[in-house]
Write a protein that holds these residues in place. Structure first.
Motif, mmCIF file in Angstrom:
data_model
loop_
_atom_site.group_PDB
_atom_site.id
_atom_site.type_symbol
_atom_site.label_atom_id
_atom_site.label_comp_id
_atom_site.label_asym_id
_atom_site.label_seq_id
_atom_site.Cartn_x
_atom_site.Cartn_y
_atom_site.Cartn_z
ATOM 1 N N PRO A 39 1.974 -6.953 -14.921
ATOM 2 C CA PRO A 39 1.920 -5.775 -14.057
ATOM 3 C C PRO A 39 3.294 -5.242 -13.652
ATOM 4 N N LEU A 40 4.365 -5.893 -14.123
ATOM 5 C CA LEU A 40 5.708 -5.448 -13.747
ATOM 6 C C LEU A 40 6.195 -4.343 -14.679
ATOM 7 N N SER A 41 6.943 -3.403 -14.100
ATOM 8 C CA SER A 41 7.470 -2.284 -14.878
ATOM 9 C C SER A 41 8.728 -2.718 -15.633
ATOM 10 N N ALA A 42 9.369 -1.769 -16.267
ATOM 11 C CA ALA A 42 10.523 -2.081 -17.119
ATOM 12 C C ALA A 42 11.690 -2.680 -16.343
ATOM 13 N N THR B 44 3.702 -1.513 -12.459
ATOM 14 C CA THR B 44 3.090 -0.400 -13.175
ATOM 15 C C THR B 44 2.026 0.239 -12.279
ATOM 16 N N ASP B 45 1.509 1.390 -12.687
ATOM 17 C CA ASP B 45 0.424 2.015 -11.923
ATOM 18 C C ASP B 45 -0.759 1.069 -11.790
ATOM 19 N N MET B 46 -1.092 0.393 -12.878
ATOM 20 C CA MET B 46 -2.179 -0.583 -12.842
ATOM 21 C C MET B 46 -1.882 -1.694 -11.843
ATOM 22 N N GLY B 47 -0.646 -2.171 -11.837
ATOM 23 C CA GLY B 47 -0.248 -3.227 -10.916
ATOM 24 C C GLY B 47 -0.362 -2.805 -9.469
ATOM 25 N N TYR B 48 0.073 -1.580 -9.178
ATOM 26 C CA TYR B 48 -0.031 -1.087 -7.796
ATOM 27 C C TYR B 48 -1.484 -0.892 -7.377
ATOM 28 N N GLN C 69 0.430 1.922 -1.361
ATOM 29 C CA GLN C 69 -0.178 2.530 -0.172
ATOM 30 C C GLN C 69 -1.303 3.506 -0.519
ATOM 31 N N ALA C 70 -1.094 4.344 -1.521
ATOM 32 C CA ALA C 70 -2.131 5.317 -1.887
ATOM 33 C C ALA C 70 -3.415 4.617 -2.317
ATOM 34 N N ALA C 71 -3.292 3.493 -3.004
ATOM 35 C CA ALA C 71 -4.479 2.754 -3.431
ATOM 36 C C ALA C 71 -5.211 2.156 -2.236
ATOM 37 N N VAL C 72 -4.470 1.743 -1.211
ATOM 38 C CA VAL C 72 -5.109 1.223 0.005
ATOM 39 C C VAL C 72 -5.845 2.344 0.728
ATOM 40 N N VAL C 73 -5.210 3.514 0.826
ATOM 41 C CA VAL C 73 -5.851 4.672 1.459
ATOM 42 C C VAL C 73 -7.168 4.997 0.760
ATOM 43 N N ALA C 74 -7.156 4.977 -0.569
ATOM 44 C CA ALA C 74 -8.368 5.287 -1.334
ATOM 45 C C ALA C 74 -9.446 4.228 -1.125
ATOM 46 N N ALA C 75 -9.041 2.962 -1.078
ATOM 47 C CA ALA C 75 -10.012 1.875 -0.941
ATOM 48 C C ALA C 75 -10.621 1.821 0.456
ATOM 49 N N LEU C 76 -9.847 2.201 1.470
ATOM 50 C CA LEU C 76 -10.319 2.160 2.857
ATOM 51 C C LEU C 76 -10.515 3.590 3.357
ATOM 52 N N SER C 77 -11.390 4.312 2.696
ATOM 53 C CA SER C 77 -11.552 5.748 2.984
ATOM 54 C C SER C 77 -12.104 6.021 4.376
#
Length: 198
Positions: free
Chosen positions: A165-168, A174-178, A16-24
């Motif tokens: 992109p999957l975590s452990a 991962t952050d990159m994946g999100y 969600q945070a990455a979407v917020v940043a991308a759609l400022s």
């Protein structure tokens, strides 16, 4: 300002945070809590989506990983069986599509992201299996086609990623994946929004 509502489980919370940043220049929102399964999302749709909806809004839905979770509590059967998953998905997408401030062209549904079965079922007491992801995504695609709703193939994008992109735990990213998923969600929303430009 254009509005986007993100609905879904912990994967949605992760990007969600990455979407917020991308759609400022958009108003991007989503429930603070994990919407969990499609059964839970169907039950909470009024308070999570409709209560207070005052402007035309795009909606991106992502649910499935909770539905296919197997545990001792469910006798190692999926929490929400495929037929029930399909029924609730049909109800959620249908209600969103029929809302006067949304409509089918503003609804996007994401395929469920994959599971590294071996990694996940060692890390967690509950189990998830990639073959179930395939089954549930098949049901999702069929319902989306039936209702004329856009599909955002996040599951396919994770499978096609060059770096894992999957975590452990084999299910979260991962952050990159999100960040990658957030960019894909933003792209899908912008593509849908382009239809409304005069």
């Amino acid at each position: 300002m254009r509005a986007l509502l993100l609905l879904g489980d912990s994967i949605r919370l992760g990007y969600q945070a990455a979407v917020v940043a991308a759609l400022s220049d958009w108003s991007v929102s989503g429930p603070e809590e994990n919407c969990r399964s499609i059964r839970d999302l169907a039950a909470g749709l009024d308070r999570w989506a409709f209560d207070g909806l005052a402007a035309p809004t795009f909606v991106h839905v992502n649910a499935g990983l909770h539905d296919l979770r197997r545990s001792e509590e469910t006798d190692w059967e999926p929490l929400v069986p495929p037929d029930e998953y399909r029924m609730h998905l049909r109800a959620v997408l249908g209600r969103l599509s029929q809302h006067p401030r949304i409509g089918p062209q503003r609804v996007i549904v994401a395929t469920t992201t994959p599971v590294d079965t071996a990694r996940h079922n060692v890390a967690k007491s509950s189990h998830r299996h990639q073959e179930d992801v395939v089954t549930y995504n098949g049901a999702l695609m069929a319902e989306a086609r039936r209702l004329g709703v856009r599909v955002n193939d996040l599951g396919g994008a994770v499978l096609a990623a060059r770096q894992d992109p999957l975590s452990a735990d084999g299910v979260h990213l991962t952050d990159m994946g999100y960040r990658r998923l957030g960019a894909l969600v933003a792209d899908a929303v912008l593509e849908a929004a382009a239809m409304f430009r005069s």
